[in-house]
Design a protein around this motif. Sequence first.
Motif, PDB file in Angstrom:
ATOM      1  N   UNK A   1     -57.898  47.557  34.166  1.00  0.00           N
ATOM      2  CA  UNK A   1     -56.856  46.547  33.966  1.00  0.00           C
ATOM      3  C   UNK A   1     -55.554  47.185  33.496  1.00  0.00           C
ATOM      4  N   UNK A   2     -55.650  48.178  32.615  1.00  0.00           N
ATOM      5  CA  UNK A   2     -54.447  48.872  32.151  1.00  0.00           C
ATOM      6  C   UNK A   2     -53.843  49.711  33.279  1.00  0.00           C
ATOM      7  N   UNK A   3     -54.689  50.356  34.072  1.00  0.00           N
ATOM      8  CA  UNK A   3     -54.198  51.126  35.223  1.00  0.00           C
ATOM      9  C   UNK A   3     -53.429  50.202  36.165  1.00  0.00           C
ATOM     10  N   UNK A   4     -54.007  49.046  36.462  1.00  0.00           N
ATOM     11  CA  UNK A   4     -53.359  48.063  37.327  1.00  0.00           C
ATOM     12  C   UNK A   4     -52.007  47.656  36.763  1.00  0.00           C
ATOM     13  N   UNK A   5     -51.974  47.336  35.479  1.00  0.00           N
ATOM     14  CA  UNK A   5     -50.727  46.919  34.834  1.00  0.00           C
ATOM     15  C   UNK A   5     -49.661  48.014  34.931  1.00  0.00           C
ATOM     16  N   UNK A   6     -50.035  49.255  34.655  1.00  0.00           N
ATOM     17  CA  UNK A   6     -49.080  50.364  34.706  1.00  0.00           C
ATOM     18  C   UNK A   6     -48.535  50.588  36.115  1.00  0.00           C
ATOM     19  N   UNK A   7     -49.411  50.485  37.110  1.00  0.00           N
ATOM     20  CA  UNK A   7     -48.979  50.673  38.492  1.00  0.00           C
ATOM     21  C   UNK A   7     -48.001  49.581  38.904  1.00  0.00           C
ATOM     22  N   UNK A   8     -48.320  48.338  38.591  1.00  0.00           N
ATOM     23  CA  UNK A   8     -47.427  47.233  38.966  1.00  0.00           C
ATOM     24  C   UNK A   8     -46.093  47.326  38.220  1.00  0.00           C
ATOM     25  N   UNK A   9     -46.107  47.787  36.971  1.00  0.00           N
ATOM     26  CA  UNK A   9     -44.855  47.972  36.231  1.00  0.00           C
ATOM     27  C   UNK A   9     -44.005  49.066  36.865  1.00  0.00           C
ATOM     28  N   UNK A  10     -44.634  50.164  37.254  1.00  0.00           N
ATOM     29  CA  UNK A  10     -43.903  51.251  37.911  1.00  0.00           C
ATOM     30  C   UNK A  10     -43.295  50.772  39.229  1.00  0.00           C
ATOM     31  N   UNK A  11     -44.079  50.068  40.019  1.00  0.00           N
ATOM     32  CA  UNK A  11     -43.564  49.551  41.299  1.00  0.00           C
ATOM     33  C   UNK A  11     -42.382  48.615  41.071  1.00  0.00           C
ATOM     34  N   UNK A  12     -42.457  47.795  40.031  1.00  0.00           N
ATOM     35  CA  UNK A  12     -41.349  46.874  39.721  1.00  0.00           C
ATOM     36  C   UNK A  12     -40.107  47.651  39.294  1.00  0.00           C
ATOM     37  N   UNK A  13     -40.278  48.656  38.439  1.00  0.00           N
ATOM     38  CA  UNK A  13     -39.132  49.469  37.991  1.00  0.00           C
ATOM     39  C   UNK A  13     -38.489  50.216  39.150  1.00  0.00           C
ATOM     40  N   UNK A  14     -39.327  50.661  40.088  1.00  0.00           N
ATOM     41  CA  UNK A  14     -38.819  51.415  41.237  1.00  0.00           C
ATOM     42  C   UNK A  14     -38.386  50.494  42.383  1.00  0.00           C
ATOM     43  N   UNK A  15     -38.502  49.188  42.149  1.00  0.00           N
ATOM     44  CA  UNK A  15     -38.110  48.165  43.132  1.00  0.00           C
ATOM     45  C   UNK A  15     -38.821  48.342  44.481  1.00  0.00           C
ATOM     46  N   UNK A  16     -40.125  48.619  44.394  1.00  0.00           N
ATOM     47  CA  UNK A  16     -40.947  48.743  45.602  1.00  0.00           C
ATOM     48  C   UNK A  16     -41.168  47.329  46.134  1.00  0.00           C
ATOM     49  N   UNK A  17     -40.759  47.096  47.381  1.00  0.00           N
ATOM     50  CA  UNK A  17     -40.928  45.757  47.945  1.00  0.00           C
ATOM     51  C   UNK A  17     -42.411  45.423  48.064  1.00  0.00           C
TER      52      UNK A  17
ATOM     53  N   UNK B   1     -57.099  40.363  36.042  1.00  0.00           N
ATOM     54  CA  UNK B   1     -56.747  41.266  37.139  1.00  0.00           C
ATOM     55  C   UNK B   1     -55.790  40.593  38.121  1.00  0.00           C
ATOM     56  N   UNK B   2     -56.058  39.354  38.470  1.00  0.00           N
ATOM     57  CA  UNK B   2     -55.168  38.642  39.390  1.00  0.00           C
ATOM     58  C   UNK B   2     -53.815  38.362  38.734  1.00  0.00           C
ATOM     59  N   UNK B   3     -53.808  38.041  37.437  1.00  0.00           N
ATOM     60  CA  UNK B   3     -52.554  37.821  36.720  1.00  0.00           C
ATOM     61  C   UNK B   3     -51.699  39.075  36.705  1.00  0.00           C
ATOM     62  N   UNK B   4     -52.342  40.239  36.662  1.00  0.00           N
ATOM     63  CA  UNK B   4     -51.612  41.503  36.608  1.00  0.00           C
ATOM     64  C   UNK B   4     -51.295  42.063  37.991  1.00  0.00           C
ATOM     65  N   UNK B   5     -51.710  41.367  39.037  1.00  0.00           N
ATOM     66  CA  UNK B   5     -51.251  41.749  40.362  1.00  0.00           C
ATOM     67  C   UNK B   5     -52.249  42.402  41.298  1.00  0.00           C
ATOM     68  N   UNK B   6     -53.540  42.262  41.055  1.00  0.00           N
ATOM     69  CA  UNK B   6     -54.483  42.814  42.027  1.00  0.00           C
ATOM     70  C   UNK B   6     -54.448  41.953  43.287  1.00  0.00           C
ATOM     71  N   UNK B   7     -54.850  42.528  44.391  1.00  0.00           N
ATOM     72  CA  UNK B   7     -54.813  41.829  45.679  1.00  0.00           C
ATOM     73  C   UNK B   7     -56.144  41.194  46.036  1.00  0.00           C
ATOM     74  N   UNK B   8     -57.230  41.745  45.496  1.00  0.00           N
ATOM     75  CA  UNK B   8     -58.560  41.227  45.818  1.00  0.00           C
ATOM     76  C   UNK B   8     -59.542  41.701  44.748  1.00  0.00           C
ATOM     77  N   UNK B   9     -60.726  41.093  44.784  1.00  0.00           N
ATOM     78  CA  UNK B   9     -61.779  41.400  43.821  1.00  0.00           C
ATOM     79  C   UNK B   9     -63.089  41.538  44.583  1.00  0.00           C
ATOM     80  N   UNK B  10     -63.866  42.539  44.237  1.00  0.00           N
ATOM     81  CA  UNK B  10     -65.188  42.711  44.842  1.00  0.00           C
ATOM     82  C   UNK B  10     -66.183  42.980  43.719  1.00  0.00           C
TER      83      UNK B  10
END
Length: 131
Positions: free
Chosen positions: A64-80, A102-111
């Motif tokens: 969950x923390x990895x997901x959060x960090x990745x989505x924050x980086x993408x937002x800072x870098x303005x990744x569409x 996980x969905x709140x933090x931006x995951x695309x799917x769950x398995x």
Amino acid sequence: MKILIAEDDVLSRTFLLEFLQDYGSCDTANNGMETIDKYLEAFKAGEPYDLMCLDIMMPKVDGLMVLKLIRELEARQKVEAARQVKIIMMTAIADMEYVDQAFEQGCDAYASKPIEIDQVKEVLQDLGLVS
């Protein structure tokens, strides 16, 4: 397709690797810190991952923390949105609170584990990664 499999369980990691290598080039990580390092290295090299299979419960830094960090980086870098890494969260935990987070933090799917090949194929199709 470039894929990162972030999974601390050897059997699950090997299973996913054998299945997903038919779809692209796969790297693996066995803890959250290694996952972040590999993601950043690929991102900085201009060769970001297209897909990440991310276990929720991993040592050092949880998924969950990895997901959060990745989505924050993408937002800072303005990744569409269309170019962001597609992240499938994978876990044996039945607690829906983790899935909701996980969905709140931006995951695309769950398995859920144990992973079923047909389920993962369907998710890959739904995400537009395979036809």
